[in-house]
Scaffold this active site. Sequence first.
Site: not given
Ligand code: DOR
Ligand code: ZN
Length: 343
Positions: A11, A13, A97, A134, A172, A245
């Site tokens: 997971h 980003h 997702k 989520h 998460h 995450d």
């Molecule tokens: O803390 C988070 N940041 N939770 C999420 O679900 C998305 C993520 C983000 O893309 O910044």
């Molecule tokens: Zn995330």
Amino acid sequence: MLTLTQPDDWHLHLRDGISMTSIIPATSRCFARALVMPNLKPPITTCAQALDYRKRICAATAPTSHFNPLMTLYLTDNTPIAEIAKAKDSTHIMGVKYYPAGATTHSEAGVTDLRRVWTILEAMQTYELPLSIHGEVTATSIDIFDREKIFIEQILDPLLDDFPKLRVVLEHITTLEAVEYVFSKNHHLAATITAHHLLMNRNELFNGGIRPHHYCLPVLKRESHRQALLMAATSGNPKFFLGTDSAPHAVGAKESACGCAGIYTAPAALELYAEAFEQVQALDKLEGFASFYGADFYRLPRNTETVTLEKRTWQMPPDFDFGKEKVVPLRAGANIYWQQVQT
Ligand code: DOR
Ligand code: ZN
């Protein structure tokens, strides 16, 4: 010294453009593969967009790196069924997702009502294509610390009754209730756990003042929940595996009157997990959690290379480049107690 089969991050980003280029090495130095989240602006809703995004990630990755980004589609009320069939046939797209609309960063285009995506879920169940969730309800009337628990009761449990063979990752997880729920269900349901939820409780949001770099969603919970997460992660149960995450935001977007949710852990992700596992004398369980169970769930071969961590204290830099801006990592300017040995 601790040598593990090379881990994967299930997971992550990565953002896009020059911001993405500056943060890829933090992940590719350690992880062989990562499941890349689709919450760009605009979101990655089609296979063509996901494969284009993957090409941009690969182009921004050092040519010497073997890092393999795996992609997800962002589910909307209007996702065409044809995209699900295409995703199942793609070796690079691992799942879909589900963001409840409004639940988190860039989730405005998410699903407003699961009934609108019923035929999509039926197809995903048939094709055995995983759904990453989520798991938080969005009603403002519900206390933010209860949103995961209520999601499980009101949304996830009925969903799994209707789709008993749908392969689901509850992403998460942050609560005892999520841990107990995942333990109680069959092997079609798994969960990822972040390093920050293993290491911090909600006091860290207000430690001496408000701490925007500790704000994420789902938000940190009380200590008893952290203990439950540690127990699950170190249980050796393959339903729980690593997903950082890691979610970088430019420093100005975090240090603001309305700071974004997201904690940037990639520069020391595996090291932070090692610290958490060591707290409960369970370093022997780290390899399964970090390197085996996620690959097994996604039906991919386990990695064959190794990584080595040394017990050595070093200081996390105060920030890193993030395109033309800066991003502040977790533990900025403070100690990290494990270090990956450079090869
Ligand atoms: O803390 C988070 N940041 N939770 C999420 O679900 C998305 C993520 C983000 O893309 O910044
Ligand atoms: Zn995330």
